[in-house]
Design a protein around this motif. Sequence first.
Motif, PDB file in Angstrom:
ATOM      1  N   SER A 158       0.829  -1.210   0.000  1.00  0.00           N
ATOM      2  CA  SER A 158       0.000   0.000   0.000  1.00  0.00           C
ATOM      3  C   SER A 158       0.860   1.254   0.000  1.00  0.00           C
ATOM      4  O   SER A 158       0.652   2.171  -0.809  1.00  0.00           O
ATOM      5  N   VAL A 165      -7.319  -2.393  -8.035  1.00  0.00           N
ATOM      6  CA  VAL A 165      -6.858  -2.732  -6.688  1.00  0.00           C
ATOM      7  C   VAL A 165      -7.873  -3.641  -6.010  1.00  0.00           C
ATOM      8  O   VAL A 165      -9.079  -3.388  -6.073  1.00  0.00           O
ATOM      9  N   THR A 202      -8.814   1.881   1.370  1.00  0.00           N
ATOM     10  CA  THR A 202      -9.738   1.832   0.241  1.00  0.00           C
ATOM     11  C   THR A 202     -10.105   3.245  -0.214  1.00  0.00           C
ATOM     12  O   THR A 202     -10.126   3.541  -1.422  1.00  0.00           O
ATOM     13  N   PHE A 231      -7.039   4.905  -2.055  1.00  0.00           N
ATOM     14  CA  PHE A 231      -6.873   4.371  -3.406  1.00  0.00           C
ATOM     15  C   PHE A 231      -7.964   4.898  -4.342  1.00  0.00           C
ATOM     16  O   PHE A 231      -7.688   5.268  -5.487  1.00  0.00           O
ATOM     17  N   THR A 232      -9.195   4.934  -3.854  1.00  0.00           N
ATOM     18  CA  THR A 232     -10.305   5.422  -4.666  1.00  0.00           C
ATOM     19  C   THR A 232     -10.116   6.885  -5.015  1.00  0.00           C
ATOM     20  O   THR A 232     -10.325   7.307  -6.171  1.00  0.00           O
ATOM     21  N   VAL A 279     -11.329   0.089  -7.317  1.00  0.00           N
ATOM     22  CA  VAL A 279     -11.062  -0.663  -6.092  1.00  0.00           C
ATOM     23  C   VAL A 279     -12.195  -1.640  -5.782  1.00  0.00           C
ATOM     24  O   VAL A 279     -13.375  -1.277  -5.826  1.00  0.00           O
ATOM     25  N   GLU A 317     -13.213  -3.998  -2.536  1.00  0.00           N
ATOM     26  CA  GLU A 317     -12.918  -4.297  -1.130  1.00  0.00           C
ATOM     27  C   GLU A 317     -13.832  -5.432  -0.672  1.00  0.00           C
ATOM     28  O   GLU A 317     -15.036  -5.392  -0.895  1.00  0.00           O
TER      29      GLU A 317
END
Length: 219
Positions: free
Chosen positions: A121, A160, A180, A183-184, A190, A192
Amino acid sequence: MATRLDGPRLPARSGQAKQLVVILHGFGADGQDLISLGQQWSQILPDAAFVAPNAHEPCEHMPSGRQWFRLTDRNPHEHWSGACAAAPILDGFIDEELARHSLPGSQVALVGFSQGACLTSETVLRNPRPYGFVGVLSGGAIGPPGTPRDYQGTLAGATVFLGCSDHDPHIPLARVKETTAVFTRMGATVTERIYPGSSHGINDDEITYLRAGLAALAK
């Protein structure tokens, strides 16, 4: 002398690498712990080269294993400083492996478990090369409460996957949720998945999502 990583590798079954998959082990393990995933995934990615580097530090609690950073007292400040030191080492290794195979960053997948997922990450967010796929298993971005999440760049086009137990004894669920969101916000696509009652490990459903993400890399 700069710290350099090395570890078990699997060449592309086709004989010519068109993708690179880098797999990061957890605390106290080494590259041999997860390189078997590459053996499984080579069935769907015959043009992929796989490498599972050993962490650059010997593990303080498990002499036969390795660590990406210290976990002496689960101090988030210690973890943060360790990740700050480890991320550029890993990033340099990825550069070397891409050069070895003459591949662009868009053809690299980075998958990490536990401490390796935390480093995955942090490395991806700090240096947003055009990753083709990122897998974060039982981990996430780290740092003390209130650590600024002012990562630079964009992850537009990256896919991801984050998977974790809802009661993981090592990874707070809030950390996964925050990762999350980061990243978004940086433009990644993404997925999750939170698994009720599961343990700190890699489950079959996560393997299914990873296989799908990696298969898309080859298209």
